[in-house]
Design an enzyme around this catalytic site. Structure first.
Site, mmCIF file in Angstrom:
data_model
loop_
_atom_site.group_PDB
_atom_site.id
_atom_site.type_symbol
_atom_site.label_atom_id
_atom_site.label_comp_id
_atom_site.label_asym_id
_atom_site.label_seq_id
_atom_site.Cartn_x
_atom_site.Cartn_y
_atom_site.Cartn_z
ATOM 1 N N ASP A 498 -13.673 30.192 -28.227
ATOM 2 C CA ASP A 498 -14.817 29.356 -28.606
ATOM 3 C C ASP A 498 -16.054 30.164 -28.960
ATOM 4 O O ASP A 498 -16.969 29.661 -29.593
ATOM 5 C CB ASP A 498 -15.216 28.478 -27.402
ATOM 6 C CG ASP A 498 -14.425 27.200 -27.347
ATOM 7 O OD1 ASP A 498 -13.999 26.710 -28.395
ATOM 8 O OD2 ASP A 498 -14.242 26.684 -26.226
HETATM 9 C C1 BGC Z 1 -16.454 29.228 -23.334
HETATM 10 C C2 BGC Z 1 -17.847 29.354 -22.888
HETATM 11 C C3 BGC Z 1 -18.807 28.783 -23.885
HETATM 12 C C4 BGC Z 1 -18.386 27.410 -24.308
HETATM 13 C C5 BGC Z 1 -19.250 26.809 -25.369
HETATM 14 C C6 BGC Z 1 -16.188 27.825 -23.696
HETATM 15 O O1 BGC Z 1 -14.930 27.626 -24.114
HETATM 16 O O2 BGC Z 1 -15.591 29.719 -22.360
HETATM 17 O O3 BGC Z 1 -18.135 30.664 -22.602
HETATM 18 O O4 BGC Z 1 -20.087 28.769 -23.359
HETATM 19 O O5 BGC Z 1 -17.078 27.399 -24.691
HETATM 20 O O6 BGC Z 1 -19.221 27.496 -26.551
HETATM 21 O O1 IFM Z 2 -10.052 28.220 -25.638
HETATM 22 C C1 IFM Z 2 -11.185 27.979 -24.858
HETATM 23 C C2 IFM Z 2 -11.009 26.689 -24.154
HETATM 24 O O2 IFM Z 2 -10.837 25.634 -25.048
HETATM 25 C C3 IFM Z 2 -12.136 26.387 -23.217
HETATM 26 N N1 IFM Z 2 -12.341 27.461 -22.322
HETATM 27 C C4 IFM Z 2 -12.490 28.761 -22.912
HETATM 28 C C5 IFM Z 2 -11.420 29.111 -23.912
HETATM 29 C C6 IFM Z 2 -11.752 30.411 -24.621
HETATM 30 O O3 IFM Z 2 -12.975 30.359 -25.276
#
Ligand code: BGC
Ligand code: IFM
Length: 826
Positions: A498
């Site tokens: 993400d």
């Molecule tokens: C990530 C976070 C991030 C969020 C929003 C998650 O999947 O692990 O680090 O803050 O997404 O972007």
């Molecule tokens: O792939 C994502 C997931 O959807 C939410 N937690 C963090 C992951 C890596 O960014």
């Protein structure tokens, strides 16, 4: 020059556990309330859920932790974990709680048993033993809290016992922000020992909560000001100190529920009080009947179902039977105690929790931030489909209905409405392919091809429904028609990672961590999605084969081959797979970069997809992972960590080195490396990677790890972090599903395929053998694997019910049959 080697050493003062596994009772037993962080459990399996910590903290909700929150919880609070399912005992001025918090009076004895859908807190003080047993019964929307008190002394004892919950005014987001309104809306009603929380009922709502006790109360409170005191709080509520409540009725402000019992226990006497917290929703037709006056019939019926100890015992037994049935479909006996308890119990248990919660409500997810994630729930399904295939089917159809007609998808949806969340929107270009991944997994598990014919809406608009197969086709096509300059898939706002926001720099300078960046860019490409496309695209082509869509299968394979080639060339960096190309066409995850030279994700997914197996690139990629990314606590996500913020990369570089996606040990993609190692036949290495993040194997570093030793966490601080080895964000992580897929299918090798079960293990050479009981398509397979030659991979012979078979694919048994399978490796 930035070092690629450990910056911070392994921290180790002393071996420290805070409890132990009780395998016979299927519990984790915590023997001090002072765990490094609250260690929690989940109660509930369908509609009503509660989180409960080892000191009785937590909260409850019905279906949706944001929209139907029954009780309040203040996250990130100090003191920590104050709100919960509380019982107070005032014993002649000594105030204590069976779970230690919030009063924190030292107990003479304390134990917390977290079991399958229940938790038991046991405290003892000055000869009074109190057990608080919490669970959510099957098929009912309530939490039952049974308190059992025992006088272990020779003298009679008189106690004042209190229950306490603080109601949330339903929408947890609004509840924590809209005070100008909410301080005036609260309403309650008290009928004998039942406290009704009916805020919102007068405005066309049809739900209320009831907090009851099964015995007549001495007094009660429903106003927080009255119970706690305006300047008091849960640590020492004024009513508890005074030894009685004031029968307060809340008008606005903060409605609470508190029961008080003044009771005497004879020497040796045991007494129980049953409390319940229920959610009632009346049918729509009753909504307008009498504003402000609730229809209590359903609540009364609910209370009558748990009025006696015998009824509560029966509900506990039904819950135990439910779990026994769920888990009996995948049981392992290997002689490796830690492996057995993870595979047979805790890993599957966590998979069920991620099925129910996705990423919505944990001690790290507030229940208001995220609902169900499209990619998350698709992946979670890989871990629970074998336990509850029919609910997996339902889930796939719900998820697919949030897809858009062009194949892209809402990134998240609310569990209550099942509608896509437009605040977050779409544009995560890996999302569409996860729908193929989970549907293919469902088909391999069940053989239920009818799911592909189910009409499913696009963007929840049923007038535009198409068969599920058409949704998968659009998923495939979306990736195929969104390729960049190197022939690799465009990344969009991000892929699985993400935080890799390669198109974010232009529109939101300085704010690129916002999840709402622009959705597309014509240049930035993802090697990770390329790997996914090869892996899940091939699974899609297999579905086409099965449906005799010969031309479609062939053209899909042509498209996949082209992306595979692009991955082996433009996606290859010399000794590992690159991660991406940024919006300027520059490589990410390359030796050309000053930091972030190698990433874990493409190495795992590409090798799992079989990319580079023949060319030696797969071997090289995994060797690079071992050399550059491995640590004693797991494989870090990238190296070297980003030390400065990069506009062209986005959120990933917003984290300090070693945390989260910036070189943390992201547990979710560690199993990809382990799976990939098995693809190359490396059972020893696959198992070594598996063990590094596996909770049972790291139980005795709990003082470093800090989160619960019975479930996976999302992240462990990487070697660049000062807190190397410290975990965060336990419970709700795709790690649960992927580690179960890894250990059950890739390592232990029990693989569902479209045509039946295949047995093809890849294990550490030291594992002499094991037995698996696997329920599959209604039959039960008892599979005995022996490894007399201490190999890591290779099946020498297979016999089914005593008769040898050719190959490793077991003939499909009929539902209800029991099959004896013997597999000799060599
Ligand atoms: C990530 C976070 C991030 C969020 C929003 C998650 O999947 O692990 O680090 O803050 O997404 O972007
Ligand atoms: O792939 C994502 C997931 O959807 C939410 N937690 C963090 C992951 C890596 O960014």
């Amino acid at each position: 020059m930035i070092s690629a080697f450990p910056v911070y050493p392994i921290r180790r003062n002393k071996a420290m556990r805070f409890g132990h596994f009780d395998d016979a009772r299927r519990e984790y037993v915590i023997d001090t309330p002072r765990t490094p962080l609250p260690w929690i459990n989940y109660l509930g399996s369908e509609d009503f859920f509660s989180l409960v910590s080892n000191t009785g903290g937590g909260y409850s909700f019905y279906r949706d932790a944001r929209l139907r929150r029954l009780t309040r919880y203040r996250y990130n609070n100090s003191p920590l974990d104050m709100d919960g399912h509380r019982i107070y005992i005032n014993d002649g001025g000594t105030i204590w709680n069976p779970g230690w918090q919030p009063a924190k009076t030292e107990l003479d004895r304390y134990t917390c048993r977290h079991g399958l859908g229940y938790t038991i807190l046991q405290g003892e003080k000055n000869g009074i033993a109190a057990a608080q047993e919490l669970f959510v019964p099957r098929g009912d929307a309530c939490e039952i809290d049974r308190l059992t008190l025992e006088n272990k002394t020779a003298a009679p004892r008189t106690l004042d016992v209190f229950s306490y919950v603080e109601f949330c005014l339903w929408d947890a987001m609004d509840d924590s922000s809209n005070f100008q309104r909410n301080f005036s809306t609260g309403e309650v009603e008290v009928v004998e020992s039942a406290i009704y929380h009916k805020t919102e009922y007068r405005e066309r709502r049809d739900h209320y909560a009831v907090f009851w006790a099964n015995a007549p109360v001495t007094s009660f409170d429903t106003s927080r000001d009255a119970f706690c005191g305006v300047y008091g709080g849960p640590v020492a509520p004024e009513a508890v100190k005074a030894g009685h409540c004031s029968n307060s009725i809340a008008h606005g402000w903060a409605p609470v529920g508190a029961h008080h019992f003044h009771l005497t226990l004879a020497p040796g006497e045991k007494k129980s009080i049953i409390f319940g917290l229920g959610y009632i929703e009346n049918p729509v037709r009753e909504k307008f009947s009498a504003p402000g006056i609730i229809n209590k019939a359903r609540a009364e019926a609910m209370m009558a179902r748990y009025a006696t100890d015998a009824q509560v015992d029966a509900a506990r037994r039904a819950l135990a039977d439910y779990w026994q049935e769920l888990l009996s479909g995948w049981q392992l006996t290997s002689g490796e105690e830690k492996l057995d308890r993870m595979v047979s119990l805790w890993n599957q248990y966590q998979c069920m929790v991620t099925f129910n919660m996705s990423r919505s409500a944990s001690y790290y997810e507030s229940g208001i931030g995220r609902g169900m994630g499209f990619r998350d729930s698709c992946q979670d399904l890989l871990g629970f489909v074998h336990m509850i295939p029919s609910r997996a089917r339902e889930r796939i159809l719900d998820i697919a209905a949030t897809q858009f007609e062009d194949g892209s998808a809402y990134h998240q949806y609310q569990p209550l409405t099942k509608k896509g969340n437009s605040d977050v929107g779409s544009g995560f270009n890996d999302d569409p392919l996860w729908l193929i991944a989970c549907t293919a997994a469902y088909l391999r598990e069940t053989g239920d091809w009818s799911i592909l014919d189910e009409p499913v809406a696009f963007d929840n608009d049923v007038t535009r429904a198409q068969p599920l197969m058409e949704h998968l086709r659009r998923s495939f096509r979306y990736t195929h028609t969104h390729l960049g300059p190197h022939g690799l898939p465009l990344i969009g706002r991000a892929d699985w990672n993400d935080c890799l926001n390669l198109n974010c720099f232009s529109e939101h300078p300085g704010e690129s961590f916002q999840i709402t960046g622009p959705s597309e860019g014509p240049v930035a490409e993802s090697v990770f999605i390329a790997g996914m496309f090869v892996k899940y695209g091939r699974e899609y082509a297999e579905l086409c084969d099965h449906l005799h869509l010969t031309e479609e299968a062939a053209s899909a394979r042509t498209a996949i081959d082209a992306v595979e080639q692009a991955t082996l060339t433009a996606g290859w960096d010399g000794a590992w797979f690159r991660r991406a190309y940024d919006a300027f066409g520059a490589p990410v995850g390359s030796r050309e970069c000053d930091e972030g030279q190698i990433f874990i994700e493409p190495q795992g997914i590409c090798v799992m997809a079989g990319i580079g197996r023949e060319t030696g690139q797969a071997e090289a990629a995994l060797k690079s992972v071992e050399e550059r990314l491995d640590t004693p606590y797991g494989v870090v996500l990238l190296q070297p960590a980003y030390t400065t913020y990069r506009l062209n990369l986005g959120e990933i570089s917003s984290y300090p080195p070693g945390y989260k996606e910036n070189a943390g040990i992201f547990c979710h993609n560690n199993p990809w490396i382990s799976c990939a190692e098995t693809v190359l036949g490396h059972g020893d290495r696959a198992f070594a990677v598996y063990k590094k993040t596996c909770p049972a194997y790291i139980e005795d570093i709990s003082e470093i790890h800090r989160t619960e030793p019975y479930v996976y966490s999302q992240m462990v601080a990487g070697r660049d972090a000062p807190t190397f080895g410290e975990a965060k964000n336990s419970w709700l992580t795709g790690t649960a599903a992927w580690t179960f897929v890894n250990v059950s299918q890739y390592i232990l090798g029990i693989q569902p395929t479209l045509d039946g079960l295949r047995v093809d293990p890849c294990i550490p050479h030291t594992l002499a053998g094991y037995t698996v009981t696997r329920r599959y398509r209604g039959a039960v397979y008892h599979i005995r694997v022996e490894n007399p030659h201490a190999v890591q991979k290779g099946v020498q012979s297979v016999t089914v019910n005593g008769a040898p078979i050719a190959g490793t694919l077991l003939p499909l048994a009929k539902a209800g049959e029991s099959v004896e399978v013997s597999v000799i490796l060599g």
